[in-house]
Motif scaffolding. Structure first.
Motif: not given
Length: 686
Positions: A31-32, A144-145, A202-204, A263-264
């Motif tokens: 889900g990223i 990171g992402h 992305a980390i979240a 987010a989407y």
């Protein structure tokens, strides 16, 4: 009473349980950049030979087939312009290769690509400790992402990544990456926070941390200085870095769009907010890069005018939502043959249940261009007194005084050796954005223009620029000399009388006042004040007497005020407009945006009408009607578009006979309550 007390406790417990439930809600996986349905559709398009996805995959596979061995560093150092650069290139290359390999693994089911991606992540996870030097946050945000996207694919596709190695990767994210990124860095140019938001999201997702994700969404919407999408992209589509170079603009746009893509995937629509603000930024920039002339409240940079690779997803998203972006389409078509991974990750299954529909288009109240040069200059009468650069402006206004005569400030920089003292009965008119009044810093004076007499009357300043910075050369970096850095104390137009109505008939029309650390315009004790078509921006810093006390426009003890069709924006520590002890004022069809305090600040004033303004992206409430001693009376806020301010849309205390009607609110503050209208005589202590 006892029963009511228990009912309150029960309701409080229910609310707390709901909050805990929301906080505990797991993220969707994978889900990223894409969810499972998106990935399956992408794979289908490639394996069935559909274009352009087949060609993009072939290009991506060729990249991943190149020999690659990760070389990890414990301390990654990257300074400005890559000096020094110890481990930075290696980390960037590793992040890109890991994501590429993970995608190829997913499409082909060939485990050698999974093993290659896993080897890269496993090489860095136990080694990387920290980042250092100027670009530390930026490098972490860039990488990171990409690393998280690779990890997300590997973890949720049975790639053979061992649990202990997944734990080591997550440990690296939460001990090396997140501590560096969590405070953001809005003081830098906006591409920094765009990238930081992107990676924190992305980390979240990878760590199933809903509060972290919500924090990143909040910063995307409400971040201060240059930190939010509304600070980065203006209502006309211009970007905060448009005067810098188009490479950085496209980087910033791409990072904000990347965050919106994450987010989407998780069901949060950040694309349609603010009248499709992201799309407007891309369309503005793509249009300029394709040779279209764009209106800009700056000198738009001609540097780095090559199309970047971030147009594909934005084009396809907005097309699916029914929003046409013709320049973005042309840009996407042009870069698609070289885009590879961006073409694949732009695939969406848009009939999924999490996808929400685009919000309706809204017309912004301010449609005309404001500031110097916004109007076509009319022929000047023969009797006008012309002033060339190097000639005395003070001598010219003194000569024209009392007769209503005009002083023409010819194009060029007019360096004032001392504060210009304006007498009654004179008009100062420029030739537009090229006519600049600039107080010599060596003068030792603070204010560019003041009234020469306490009873000054019948004066006008039109169609010129008052530059408040210590240099008329803005440089190539729009963030380097901004007034919030506070290295100087400079004011713009400061007119003061010691009694109400002491001055009268003051007209400011189509002028630009910018970069003053004191007030851009301060008028105190005047009747009949008109501010029309002006651009007041970046005024009101943290100089003495301190932050929150000086603004773009400050009017005190004035009557019969009209402020219309103007931009009152980007005060770093103040408000767009502040009215104190004023009567009979109209604020209409203005853009009041991106200010570090309140958008509109009204205190102890009477009969104030605020109508059809755009009030957005201010760090506190869009408008505050403050109580100090007796409060305000007769404040009407009617038909304003008030959205994505950090506090309430409207916040009001003990304002008698006041009404707040037909305003459109969206996304203000952190909660559902968009207004706070209180009868309490509350004196705010912040």
């Amino acid at each position: 009473m006892k029963g009511n007390r228990w009912l309150s406790v029960i309701l409080l417990c229910a609310v707390m349980l709901l909050i805990q439930s929301l906080n505990a809600q797991k993220m969707q996986h994978p889900g990223i950049n894409q969810n499972a349905a998106d990935l399956a559709e992408m794979k289908h398009k490639v394996l069935s030979g559909q274009e352009p996805w087949k060609t993009a995959f072939n290009q991506l596979k060729a990249m991943t087939d190149a020999p690659f061995v990760a070389k990890p560093f414990a301390h990654v150092l990257r300074g400005p312009y890559g000096r020094p650069n110890i481990g930075g290139n290696e980390l960037s290359a590793s992040a890109e290769m890991a994501y590429n390999c993970a995608l190829v693994w997913y499409i082909t089911s060939d485990r050698k690509y999974a093993r290659k991606a896993i080897a890269i992540l496993n090489a860095w996870s136990p080694v990387l400790w920290d980042f250092d030097y100027n670009d530390a946050k930026l490098l972490a945000a860039w990488t990171g992402h990409a690393l998280c996207n690779a990890a997300e694919l590997l973890k949720y596709t049975n790639a053979g990544w061992e649990p202990k190695d997944i734990d080591a990767f997550q440990h690296m994210l939460m001990t090396a990456y997140y501590p560096l990124l969590r405070y953001y860095f809005p003081e830098a140019n906006g591409n920094w926070d765009g990238a930081i938001i992107h990676s924190i999201m992305a980390i979240a997702v990878f760590t199933d941390n809903r509060p972290m994700f919500e924090n990143a969404v909040d910063h995307f919407l409400h971040g201060p200085v240059n930190g939010s999408v509304f600070k980065y992209i203006y209502p006309n589509g211009q970007c905060q870095e448009s005067p810098r170079d188009q490479g950085h603009v496209q980087l910033g746009l791409g990072e904000f769009a990347g965050a919106a893509q994450v987010a989407y995937t998780q069901g949060v629509d950040l694309f349609s907010i603010g009248n499709n603000r992201l799309g407007m930024g891309f369309e503005y920039t793509a249009g300029f890069l394709l040779g279209h002339t764009q209106q800009c409240y700056c000198v738009i940079s001609e540097r780095a005018k090559n199309l970047g690779g971030n147009y594909e997803y934005v084009y396809r998203h907005y097309k699916a939502m029914g929003v046409e972006l013709p320049f973005v389409k042309t840009a996407a078509d042009a870069v698609r043959p070289k885009a590879a991974r961006n073409v694949l990750t732009a695939v969406r299954q848009l009939n999924g249940k999490i996808i929400t529909q685009s919000k309706p288009h809204r017309q912004y109240p301010l449609q005309s261009v404001a500031g110097a040069g916004a109007i076509q200059q009319k022929p000047y009468p023969a009797a006008v007194i012309s002033v060339l650069p190097g000639q005395s402006v003070q001598e010219a206004v003194d000569k024209a005084a009392g007769s209503g005569g005009q002083v023409l400030i010819k194009a060029g920089v007019h360096t004032l050796p001392a504060t210009l003292r304006l007498p009654s009965g004179v008009q100062i008119v420029g030739e537009g954005i090229a006519s600049i009044l600039f107080l010599d810093p060596a003068s030792g004076a603070r204010d560019a223009i003041v009234n020469n007499e306490e009873a000054m009357h019948d004066v006008a300043i039109k169609n010129l620029v008052i530059e408040g910075s210590v240099s008329v050369d803005p440089g190539t970096d729009p963030n380097s000399n901004r007034s919030f850095k506070g290295r100087y104390n400079r004011g713009g137009i400061i007119f003061r009388s010691s009694k109400e109505g002491g001055m009268r008939n003051i007209m400011l029309e189509n002028i630009t006042v910018r970069n003053c650390t004191f007030n851009g315009v301060l008028i105190s004790g005047a009747d009949s004040v008109t501010v029309s078509g002006c651009d007041l921006s970046e005024n009101g810093g943290n100089v003495i007497p301190g932050p929150s006390l000086q603004h773009n426009l400050l009017l005190t003890h004035c009557r019969k005020i009209k402020v219309e069709h103007s931009r009152l924006v980007t005060s770093p520590y103040g408000s767009g407009i502040a009215l104190e002890h004023c009567r009979q004022a109209l604020l209409a069809r203005c853009e009041v945006a991106r200010n570090g305090y309140y958008g509109i600040l009204i205190s102890e004033s009477k009969d104030i009408l605020v109508r059809q303004n755009l009030i957005e992206g201010n760090d506190r409430s869009g408008a505050l009607i403050a109580f100090l001693y007796k409060g305000s009376d007769g404040v009407i806020m009617d038909s304003n578009l008030i959205h994505y301010n950090g506090g309430y849309g409207v916040e009001s205390y003990a304002a008698k006979n006041s009404r707040y009607v037909k305003n459109i609110y969206e996304g203000n503050g952190k909660g559902a309550q968009q207004e706070k209208i209180s009868d309490e005589k509350t004196v705010l202590m912040h």
